[in-house]
Write a protein that holds these residues in place. Structure first.
Motif, mmCIF file in Angstrom:
data_model
loop_
_atom_site.group_PDB
_atom_site.id
_atom_site.type_symbol
_atom_site.label_atom_id
_atom_site.label_comp_id
_atom_site.label_asym_id
_atom_site.label_seq_id
_atom_site.Cartn_x
_atom_site.Cartn_y
_atom_site.Cartn_z
ATOM 1 N N VAL A 53 0.856 -1.188 0.000
ATOM 2 C CA VAL A 53 0.000 0.000 0.000
ATOM 3 C C VAL A 53 0.887 1.231 0.000
ATOM 4 N N ILE A 54 0.631 2.117 -0.940
ATOM 5 C CA ILE A 54 1.340 3.389 -0.986
ATOM 6 C C ILE A 54 0.338 4.468 -0.592
ATOM 7 N N PRO A 55 0.403 4.942 0.650
ATOM 8 C CA PRO A 55 -0.566 5.943 1.106
ATOM 9 C C PRO A 55 -0.497 7.208 0.253
ATOM 10 N N ARG A 56 -1.670 7.766 -0.026
ATOM 11 C CA ARG A 56 -1.755 8.969 -0.855
ATOM 12 C C ARG A 56 -2.801 9.913 -0.275
ATOM 13 N N LEU A 57 -2.402 11.183 -0.170
ATOM 14 C CA LEU A 57 -3.296 12.248 0.263
ATOM 15 C C LEU A 57 -3.657 13.089 -0.948
ATOM 16 N N ALA A 58 -4.938 13.287 -1.167
ATOM 17 C CA ALA A 58 -5.408 14.170 -2.238
ATOM 18 C C ALA A 58 -5.924 15.445 -1.593
ATOM 19 N N MET A 80 2.352 22.909 2.840
ATOM 20 C CA MET A 80 2.956 22.340 4.047
ATOM 21 C C MET A 80 2.507 20.897 4.258
ATOM 22 N N LYS A 81 1.236 20.624 3.991
ATOM 23 C CA LYS A 81 0.726 19.258 4.147
ATOM 24 C C LYS A 81 1.385 18.323 3.134
ATOM 25 N N SER A 82 1.569 18.802 1.917
ATOM 26 C CA SER A 82 2.226 18.007 0.892
ATOM 27 C C SER A 82 3.675 17.715 1.277
ATOM 28 N N LYS A 83 4.361 18.729 1.761
ATOM 29 C CA LYS A 83 5.754 18.577 2.175
ATOM 30 C C LYS A 83 5.865 17.606 3.357
ATOM 31 N N ALA A 84 5.006 17.762 4.342
ATOM 32 C CA ALA A 84 5.022 16.879 5.512
ATOM 33 C C ALA A 84 4.702 15.446 5.121
ATOM 34 N N SER A 85 3.788 15.271 4.179
ATOM 35 C CA SER A 85 3.465 13.931 3.696
ATOM 36 C C SER A 85 4.701 13.283 3.091
ATOM 37 N N GLY A 86 5.404 14.035 2.273
ATOM 38 C CA GLY A 86 6.606 13.522 1.631
ATOM 39 C C GLY A 86 7.671 13.093 2.630
ATOM 40 N N TRP A 87 7.796 13.834 3.735
ATOM 41 C CA TRP A 87 8.785 13.488 4.758
ATOM 42 C C TRP A 87 8.572 12.085 5.306
ATOM 43 N N VAL A 88 7.324 11.656 5.384
ATOM 44 C CA VAL A 88 7.030 10.355 5.988
ATOM 45 C C VAL A 88 6.709 9.278 4.956
ATOM 46 N N GLY A 89 6.828 9.608 3.674
ATOM 47 C CA GLY A 89 6.629 8.603 2.633
ATOM 48 C C GLY A 89 5.225 8.513 2.082
ATOM 49 N N ILE A 90 4.393 9.484 2.410
ATOM 50 C CA ILE A 90 3.027 9.513 1.880
ATOM 51 C C ILE A 90 3.036 10.359 0.611
ATOM 52 N N GLU A 91 2.492 9.812 -0.459
ATOM 53 C CA GLU A 91 2.393 10.570 -1.696
ATOM 54 C C GLU A 91 1.263 11.583 -1.563
ATOM 55 N N SER A 92 1.369 12.671 -2.308
ATOM 56 C CA SER A 92 0.297 13.668 -2.264
ATOM 57 C C SER A 92 0.071 14.228 -3.655
ATOM 58 N N GLU A 93 -1.130 14.675 -3.856
ATOM 59 C CA GLU A 93 -1.509 15.313 -5.117
ATOM 60 C C GLU A 93 -2.449 16.458 -4.780
ATOM 61 N N THR A 94 -2.396 17.506 -5.582
ATOM 62 C CA THR A 94 -3.257 18.663 -5.354
ATOM 63 C C THR A 94 -4.153 18.876 -6.557
ATOM 64 N N ASN A 113 -12.777 9.884 -3.765
ATOM 65 C CA ASN A 113 -13.220 8.901 -2.785
ATOM 66 C C ASN A 113 -13.318 7.507 -3.395
ATOM 67 N N ALA A 114 -13.647 7.427 -4.678
ATOM 68 C CA ALA A 114 -13.773 6.141 -5.365
ATOM 69 C C ALA A 114 -12.427 5.598 -5.845
ATOM 70 N N ASP A 115 -11.403 6.424 -5.826
ATOM 71 C CA ASP A 115 -10.076 6.016 -6.312
ATOM 72 C C ASP A 115 -9.373 5.196 -5.230
ATOM 73 N N PRO A 116 -9.096 3.924 -5.490
ATOM 74 C CA PRO A 116 -8.470 3.086 -4.457
ATOM 75 C C PRO A 116 -7.042 3.512 -4.112
ATOM 76 N N ARG A 117 -6.434 4.366 -4.919
ATOM 77 C CA ARG A 117 -5.077 4.851 -4.627
ATOM 78 C C ARG A 117 -5.084 5.988 -3.620
ATOM 79 N N VAL A 118 -6.237 6.590 -3.379
ATOM 80 C CA VAL A 118 -6.349 7.736 -2.468
ATOM 81 C C VAL A 118 -6.830 7.253 -1.102
ATOM 82 N N HIS A 119 -6.079 7.619 -0.060
ATOM 83 C CA HIS A 119 -6.406 7.167 1.297
ATOM 84 C C HIS A 119 -6.872 8.290 2.209
ATOM 85 N N GLY A 120 -6.729 9.520 1.750
ATOM 86 C CA GLY A 120 -7.193 10.658 2.533
ATOM 87 C C GLY A 120 -7.457 11.834 1.614
#
Length: 101
Positions: free
Chosen positions: A32-37, A53-67, A87-94
């Motif tokens: 599982v590769i956690p991802r924040l949208a 800042m949220k994107s940067k903090a996510s990257g520090w801990v290995g969570i991918e992010s997209e805006t 919400n329907a995208d299984p790659r997105v966890h938050g």
């Protein structure tokens, strides 16, 4: 009772390290590769900074992010539709919706 000095930076480092370990376990054990949208509505510098800042903090801990950016003039339907797609995208966890009210 003597005073106890709290070190917020040290506490934050500890929490980030714990999260990073958990993210690494998710990747290794469950693939599982956690991802924040983040959904950014409008053009507000403070909101841009917060999402950055949220994107940067996510990257520090290995969570991918997209805006995802929507104009301030978007309808509620458009925003809800994007959120439903994410919400329907299984790659997105938050999902973080950032819109100044």
């Amino acid at each position: 009772m003597p005073a106890h000095l709290l070190d917020g930076q040290a506490t934050a480092r500890t929490i980030r390290a714990e999260i990073k370990e958990g993210v690494a376990r998710l990747r290794e054990e469950r693939s599982v590769i956690p991802r924040l949208a983040a959904v950014l509505i409008g053009d507000n510098p403070a909101s841009e900074a917060y999402v950055g800042m949220k994107s940067k903090a996510s990257g520090w801990v290995g969570i991918e992010s997209e805006t995802h950016r929507l104009p301030d003039s978007c309808s509620q339907h458009d925003a809800e539709n994007l959120i439903a797609q994410l919400n329907a995208d299984p790659r997105v966890h938050g999902i973080l919706v950032q819109h100044p009210v």
